[in-house]
Design a protein around this motif. Structure first.
Motif, PDB file in Angstrom:
ATOM      1  N   SER A 164       7.719  20.266 -11.610  1.00 25.29           N
ATOM      2  CA  SER A 164       8.937  19.520 -11.942  1.00 25.29           C
ATOM      3  C   SER A 164       9.911  19.519 -10.775  1.00 25.29           C
ATOM      4  N   VAL A 165      10.076  20.673 -10.116  1.00 24.30           N
ATOM      5  CA  VAL A 165      10.963  20.737  -8.948  1.00 24.30           C
ATOM      6  C   VAL A 165      10.434  19.843  -7.831  1.00 24.30           C
ATOM      7  N   ALA A 166       9.112  19.898  -7.570  1.00 19.65           N
ATOM      8  CA  ALA A 166       8.522  19.045  -6.535  1.00 19.65           C
ATOM      9  C   ALA A 166       8.705  17.566  -6.870  1.00 19.65           C
ATOM     10  N   GLU A 167       8.533  17.201  -8.136  1.00 15.56           N
ATOM     11  CA  GLU A 167       8.714  15.806  -8.554  1.00 15.56           C
ATOM     12  C   GLU A 167      10.157  15.373  -8.360  1.00 15.56           C
ATOM     13  N   ALA A 168      11.095  16.268  -8.687  1.00 14.10           N
ATOM     14  CA  ALA A 168      12.513  15.932  -8.524  1.00 14.10           C
ATOM     15  C   ALA A 168      12.861  15.755  -7.046  1.00 14.10           C
ATOM     16  N   ILE A 169      12.303  16.625  -6.189  1.00 20.17           N
ATOM     17  CA  ILE A 169      12.570  16.514  -4.752  1.00 20.17           C
ATOM     18  C   ILE A 169      12.043  15.193  -4.208  1.00 20.17           C
ATOM     19  N   ILE A 170      10.833  14.798  -4.641  1.00 20.93           N
ATOM     20  CA  ILE A 170      10.254  13.528  -4.182  1.00 20.93           C
ATOM     21  C   ILE A 170      11.112  12.351  -4.638  1.00 20.93           C
ATOM     22  N   LEU A 171      11.577  12.376  -5.894  1.00 23.29           N
ATOM     23  CA  LEU A 171      12.412  11.282  -6.404  1.00 23.29           C
ATOM     24  C   LEU A 171      13.732  11.191  -5.650  1.00 23.29           C
ATOM     25  N   LEU A 172      14.389  12.340  -5.418  1.00 22.54           N
ATOM     26  CA  LEU A 172      15.649  12.333  -4.679  1.00 22.54           C
ATOM     27  C   LEU A 172      15.429  11.848  -3.240  1.00 22.54           C
ATOM     28  N   MET A 200       0.822  -1.214   0.000  1.00 24.70           N
ATOM     29  CA  MET A 200       0.000   0.000   0.000  1.00 24.70           C
ATOM     30  C   MET A 200       0.853   1.261   0.000  1.00 24.70           C
ATOM     31  N   VAL A 201       1.923   1.268   0.805  1.00 22.59           N
ATOM     32  CA  VAL A 201       2.776   2.459   0.858  1.00 22.59           C
ATOM     33  C   VAL A 201       3.420   2.728  -0.492  1.00 22.59           C
ATOM     34  N   TRP A 202       3.976   1.682  -1.127  1.00 23.88           N
ATOM     35  CA  TRP A 202       4.641   1.897  -2.416  1.00 23.88           C
ATOM     36  C   TRP A 202       3.641   2.220  -3.512  1.00 23.88           C
ATOM     37  N   VAL A 203       2.441   1.646  -3.440  1.00 28.79           N
ATOM     38  CA  VAL A 203       1.401   2.004  -4.423  1.00 28.79           C
ATOM     39  C   VAL A 203       1.021   3.473  -4.272  1.00 28.79           C
ATOM     40  N   LEU A 204       0.891   3.927  -3.026  1.00 30.38           N
ATOM     41  CA  LEU A 204       0.555   5.336  -2.804  1.00 30.38           C
ATOM     42  C   LEU A 204       1.675   6.256  -3.271  1.00 30.38           C
ATOM     43  N   ILE A 205       2.933   5.865  -3.009  1.00 28.48           N
ATOM     44  CA  ILE A 205       4.068   6.687  -3.446  1.00 28.48           C
ATOM     45  C   ILE A 205       4.124   6.752  -4.962  1.00 28.48           C
ATOM     46  N   ILE A 206       3.929   5.600  -5.611  1.00 29.59           N
ATOM     47  CA  ILE A 206       3.925   5.577  -7.077  1.00 29.59           C
ATOM     48  C   ILE A 206       2.756   6.397  -7.617  1.00 29.59           C
ATOM     49  N   GLY A 207       1.617   6.340  -6.904  1.00 29.87           N
ATOM     50  CA  GLY A 207       0.474   7.149  -7.322  1.00 29.87           C
ATOM     51  C   GLY A 207       0.770   8.636  -7.261  1.00 29.87           C
ATOM     52  N   VAL A 208       1.475   9.066  -6.182  1.00 34.55           N
ATOM     53  CA  VAL A 208       1.853  10.479  -6.073  1.00 34.55           C
ATOM     54  C   VAL A 208       2.801  10.863  -7.194  1.00 34.55           C
ATOM     55  N   LEU A 209       3.777   9.994  -7.478  1.00 31.91           N
ATOM     56  CA  LEU A 209       4.710  10.275  -8.572  1.00 31.91           C
ATOM     57  C   LEU A 209       3.987  10.298  -9.917  1.00 31.91           C
ATOM     58  N   GLY A 210       3.036   9.375 -10.090  1.00 36.80           N
ATOM     59  CA  GLY A 210       2.273   9.353 -11.340  1.00 36.80           C
ATOM     60  C   GLY A 210       1.438  10.613 -11.517  1.00 36.80           C
ATOM     61  N   ALA A 211       0.824  11.078 -10.416  1.00 38.70           N
ATOM     62  CA  ALA A 211       0.048  12.318 -10.487  1.00 38.70           C
ATOM     63  C   ALA A 211       0.947  13.494 -10.838  1.00 38.70           C
ATOM     64  N   GLY A 212       2.157  13.518 -10.264  1.00 37.33           N
ATOM     65  CA  GLY A 212       3.095  14.586 -10.594  1.00 37.33           C
ATOM     66  C   GLY A 212       3.533  14.534 -12.045  1.00 37.33           C
ATOM     67  N   ALA A 213       3.775  13.305 -12.542  1.00 36.86           N
ATOM     68  CA  ALA A 213       4.178  13.166 -13.949  1.00 36.86           C
ATOM     69  C   ALA A 213       3.067  13.636 -14.887  1.00 36.86           C
ATOM     70  N   TYR A 214       1.823  13.296 -14.564  1.00 28.74           N
ATOM     71  CA  TYR A 214       0.713  13.771 -15.386  1.00 28.74           C
ATOM     72  C   TYR A 214       0.608  15.291 -15.326  1.00 28.74           C
ATOM     73  N   GLY A 215       0.835  15.867 -14.127  1.00 25.69           N
ATOM     74  CA  GLY A 215       0.796  17.323 -14.001  1.00 25.69           C
ATOM     75  C   GLY A 215       1.853  17.989 -14.860  1.00 25.69           C
TER      76      GLY A 215
END
Length: 722
Positions: free
Chosen positions: A329-337, A269-284
């Motif tokens: 993009s900056v927020a997505e990069a911060i989350i990935l790092l 569940m945690v990794w699905v939620l994290i991937i979901g947040v990253l996916g939402a950021g990528a779509y944004g």
């Protein structure tokens, strides 16, 4: 040159790490009372609170709120007026304070017109015409609407005298009962008879009469005209309560299953939620680039727009979408790092969440403890409400002489300042003003007790806040002690003590009432300041300049942040109190230092837990809401005539009730789980500092946590054969 001071290499600016104690194996059993001074102060406040309640009960009379009073001060619906539960106003026009000087001067406590208790509110138009003044009173008036002391069949007074003394109404309109008061029915005023324009004492225009009635009682009627709607909603609850209860039971079962299954599903569940947040950021990012590219091709620039208050105009420029693109993009990069560099700490957070699920599974009674907190909070709220009502109705009623027909020149001197006794009053005392009457105005605010009612109400509110915060603190300390006994059990579940929740509750009450009251008092003081700021803002909103509004807004924001911080600090202080039994300040300091030495782990665990529990609440509440919508709207049909949605007046009311109840249930269950995570986390940090995995200092953490940290407990060596 002097010697350099030797320093401990393990010492940091946030204190020394916890030291190994061979006698420590969980919450300390031998402990003493803490913060005794605050305990005595809290007990004194509680005793004083009970005294205030007793005084309020002695001097107060809630009947003032529950029942309306007639002009002589008798309650409608009880005593001599039993069966007459509605209050009827003779001249409702006098309730319009905009045209009534006396009512305005008396702060609107009572309309200066005769009021009688009636069995039913009038539902038709009635008036005394010019020709009827020569007839007998019994042929003109309705006995049920006249004052009880007047017998129309045997009276010697004329119709004119009765009207002047307001012993019977000279006109009335259709009314409805609103909280026991007969107030005009606005729907029927459109059909007012034209003859009302010829009634002495009323405006010459029918429209003026209607407007005065609406202006005088419109806000009251519009505000409380929900009685009919309330009855329909009550009918809906009477029909659907078993199904509402079933929905709440489903919410409880789903919440419990969600928490118990987290030991297996938390990583996914945690990794699905994290991937979901990253996916939402990528779509944004993609959407912002697409919008930017379209407006760039259309040459839509912000320089062509200039300054405007219409925000939608800025959404049609390329610079706006470019700014959004950069921010996302900056927020997505911060989350990935963050994921790359803190992945190990995320795994620790997941392992602690799984361990918390195991702890809850071994202590199922902890899931029922929110019911204890709820009952105690309900007692606090009920006591506060009852005390406030009794205090507000303290004091004897005050009656004053008022001219009911103020148009007479000799009656203008009666301005509502002369006291009277309704039982002994007769209009013959004022021969120049036959319409003089003794009516109820307000409750006595003189005398030592009455003069201090405002101070007692403040005491009631402050004591209520302190008691509520104490009850919440007691619940947190109780749960912390129970879950700490789970963590510090070396062989789980065999070493878990018997009845850990009850033992923790008794320890908190026996030794730490003062410490819990101390933390609750600090929080209460901050909440009082916030309430005062909200009150000042509400009272001065229309007179504030921009600078004052800015300063007040900053103060409100600062104290909101301070309240959040104190709640966080208190929560962790109560955990340390439950484990070590020290006083509040030492526990708060130790908890804060321990957390600051592991600040990154704190942030990661907090955010991962918040994300997971938010998803859990969304799952429980959203799922039950969808199910209840399909059921109560008739999309899910039951066999036979067990339940039909067509019988409901408002099918959305059961849905709202189920959703709200589901949220409270989910919040109650998840608050226990959140406390478990916080407790195990502090114990885990202490375990890392106290122990090293050797035979003398073994770790108490689970094997999963030791695996993530690449740590292990050394196994005892087998003895060699000689």
């Amino acid at each position: 040159m002097g010697k350099k001071k030797e320093t401990n290499p393990d010492t940091s600016e946030y204190g020394d790490p916890a030291q190994f104690d061979p006698t420590f194996n969980g919450p300390i059993k031998k402990r003493g009372c803490t913060d005794i001074i605050c305990c005595v102060l809290f007990m004194a406040v509680v005793v004083g609170y009970m005294g205030v309640g007793a005084l309020a009960w002695l001097y107060g009379d809630p009947r003032h709120v529950l029942y309306p009073r007639n002009s002589t001060g008798w309650f409608c619906g009880i005593g001599p007026n039993e069966g007459k539960s509605n209050l009827f106003y003779y001249n409702i026009l006098k309730c319009a304070t905009s045209v009534n000087v006396i009512a305005t001067a008396l702060n609107g406590f009572q309309c200066p017109t005769t009021q009688v208790c009636v069995e039913k509110c009038p539902t038709n138009f009635g008036f005394v015409g010019l020709l009827e003044y020569t007839q007998k009173p019994a042929d003109v008036f309705n006995q049920s609407l006249c004052v009880p002391s007047l017998d129309l069949a045997n009276t010697t007074m004329s119709v004119q005298q009765i009207v002047d003394k307001e012993l019977c109404p000279f006109f009335y309109t259709p009314t409805i009962s609103v909280l026991g008061r007969c107030l005009p029915d606005f729907k029927t005023l459109e059909n007012i008879p034209p003859a009302f324009s010829n009634i002495p004492g009323l405006p010459s225009s029918v429209n003026d009469t209607v407007n005065i009635i609406k202006n005088g009682t419109g806000d009251i009627v519009n505000g409380f005209n929900a009685r009919e709607i309330g009855l329909r909603i009550f009918e809906d609850f009477a029909l659907s309560w078993p199904w509402i209860l079933l929905g709440l039971v489903i919410a409880m079962v789903v919440s419990m299953l969600f928490l118990l299954l987290l030991r297996f599903t938390a990583p996914v569940m945690v990794w699905v939620l994290i991937i979901g947040v990253l996916g939402a950021g990528a779509y944004g990012i993609w959407h912002c680039y697409w919008e930017y590219d379209n407006y760039k091709k259309a040459s839509a620039s912000i320089s062509d727009v200039g300054f405007t208050t219409n925000f939608n105009v800025y959404l049609q420029t390329q610079e706006t979408w470019l700014a959004f693109l950069i921010i996302i993009s900056v927020a997505e990069a911060i989350i990935l790092l963050t994921l790359i560099f803190l992945r190990n700490r995320i795994l620790i957070a997941i392992a602690l969440i799984q361990e918390s699920s195991k702890a809850v599974g071994h202590m199922m009674s902890s899931l029922l403890y929110p019911l204890v907190t709820f009952v105690l909070l309900l007692v606090c709220v009920a006591y506060w409400g009852a005390t406030a009502v009794y205090l507000a109705t303290s004091g004897n009623p005050i009656y004053r002489v008022v001219a009911l027909n103020s148009t007479m020149s000799d009656c203008k001197s009666l301005n509502g300042t002369e006291d009277c006794e309704p039982q002994n009053f007769t209009s013959s005392m004022y021969p120049d003003c036959p319409s003089a009457s003794c009516i109820f105005i307000k409750y006595n605010d003189e005398g030592l007790f009455q003069r201090n009612l405002f101070n007692l109400q403040i005491y009631n509110a402050v004591a209520f806040l302190w008691c509520v915060n104490f009850v919440i603190a007691l619940g947190q300390c109780t749960l912390a002690g129970a879950f700490a006994s789970y963590y510090w059990a070396f062989s789980k579940p065999h070493d878990i003590p018997m009845f850990p929740l009850s033992a923790s509750f008794l320890r908190a009450l026996r030794y730490h009432v003062g410490s819990l009251a101390f933390g609750a008092l600090i929080l209460t003081l901050v909440q009082i300041v916030r309430i005062l700021l909200e009150y000042i803002d509400h009272k001065t909103r229309s007179a504030q300049n921009p600078v004052a509004r800015f300063i007040l807004c900053c103060l409100k924001c600062c104290f909101w942040c301070l309240e959040k911080f104190i709640k966080f600090l208190n929560r962790n202080a109560y955990i340390m109190i439950a484990i070590y039994g020290k006083h509040f300040c030492a526990s708060a300091k130790n908890a804060f230092m321990l957390l600051m030495r592991n600040i990154i782990r704190v942030v990661v665990l907090d955010k991962v837990t918040d994300l997971l529990l938010f998803f859990g609440k969304l799952l429980v509440v959203g799922g039950v809401a969808v199910l209840s919508f399909f059921f109560f709207s008739g999309r899910i049909l039951l066999p036979g005539d067990t339940f039909r949605s067509e019988t409901l007046n408002y099918y959305w009311m059961p849905i709202i009730t189920v959703v709200f109840g589901s949220y409270l249930i989910a919040h109650g269950f998840f608050s226990v789980y959140n406390m478990c995570v916080d407790t195990l986390f502090l114990c885990f940090l202490e375990d890392l500092e106290r122990n090293d995995g050797s035979l003398q200092k073994p770790y108490f953490m689970s094997k999963n946590l030791m695996k993530i940290l690449s740590k292990s407990n050394k196994a005892p060596k087998k003895g060699k054969k000689e």
